[in-house]
Write an enzyme that holds these catalytic residues in place. Sequence first.
Site, short mmCIF file in Angstrom:
data_model
loop_
_atom_site.label_atom_id
_atom_site.label_comp_id
_atom_site.label_asym_id
_atom_site.label_seq_id
_atom_site.Cartn_x
_atom_site.Cartn_y
_atom_site.Cartn_z
N SER A 118 0.85 -1.19 0.00
CA SER A 118 0.00 0.00 0.00
C SER A 118 0.89 1.24 0.00
O SER A 118 2.08 1.17 0.32
CB SER A 118 -0.86 -0.01 1.26
OG SER A 118 -1.53 1.22 1.44
N TYR B 198 -3.14 -0.30 10.47
CA TYR B 198 -3.01 -0.57 9.03
C TYR B 198 -1.61 -0.21 8.54
O TYR B 198 -0.98 -0.97 7.80
CB TYR B 198 -4.07 0.22 8.26
CG TYR B 198 -4.12 -0.11 6.79
CD1 TYR B 198 -4.71 -1.29 6.33
CD2 TYR B 198 -3.58 0.76 5.84
CE1 TYR B 198 -4.77 -1.59 4.97
CE2 TYR B 198 -3.64 0.47 4.48
CZ TYR B 198 -4.23 -0.70 4.05
OH TYR B 198 -4.29 -1.00 2.71
#
Length: 241
Positions: free
Chosen positions: A121, A134
């Site tokens: 990501s 996250y």
Amino acid sequence: MVRRYVAEGARVVAVDVSARVSELADELGEAVIPVVTDVRSWEGNVAAATAAVEQWGRIDVFVGNAGITDGARPLEQIPGGQLTAAFDELMGINVLAPMLGVRACLEQLIATRGTVILTGSYASTNAGGGGALYTASKHAVHGLIRQLAYELAPDVRVNGVAPGVAPTRLRGTAALGQEAGDSVLEGTERALPLQEVAGVEAYNGVFTLLASAEAGAMTGSLVTVDSGLSIRGIARPGGRV
Ligand SMILES: NC(=O)c1ccc[n+]([C@@H]2O[C@H](COP(=O)([O-])OP(=O)(O)OC[C@H]3O[C@@H](n4cnc5c(N)ncnc54)[C@H](O)[C@@H]3O)[C@@H](O)[C@H]2O)c1
């Protein structure tokens, strides 16, 4: 991604906790074997690997893509008593699961001199793309890519793809009481140097490249596909915006 891999001639064991993964087999026929399991399950990963070997005799590529978000929840807004369960859930799916998947396919990948692709990501290398859970998980995926690239060289190449913002509805962390939510926030496209949120198809080419011999000199790489998010400017997102 499954559709594109099949279009490229691949046969795919598609793994998801959602039974909807079976629709891919309805659509694409014998090129797809759906396996409904939680990717945190060792047995589920073994079942998926076994299905590929029994049906097709080999595994050339493992893609670890399943993931959940923390909805960018700041640590300050997570009650301390919920943190361990949230950590276990999110890290289990985002970090442990790709390790289990690679482990389950490892003998086959070594035998075929195959390749691993993990979905990182923007949050693999930047702050502010998620919350603490996250961001820590996607930084861990980056570390996993680099470590496995080292451990498995010269037999298996290991790379990753780092999306910025994709128009999906990522599941939230149940332990935080979160539902799935839109990944794209209002006005996101204006913050991106390329000024538009790319469709999910925008990632297929890179996943195909990394799976192919064309990427034969790539290992340990995390390929950024983020519409320029990580190079945006302060006064303007892009110099010609
Ligand atoms: N959407 C974005 O903006 C964005 C940005 C950067 C990175 N990513 C990453 O892309 C990857 C794919 O996410 P997406 O955006 O396509 O969302 P998505 O929700 O459409 O895809 C994720 C899939 O993982 C599955 N999944 C979740 N938990 C699972 C579990 N325990 N076991 C098995 N399957 C499970 C979901 O059912 C879903 O099909 C994730 O790793 C995510 O972190 C997404």
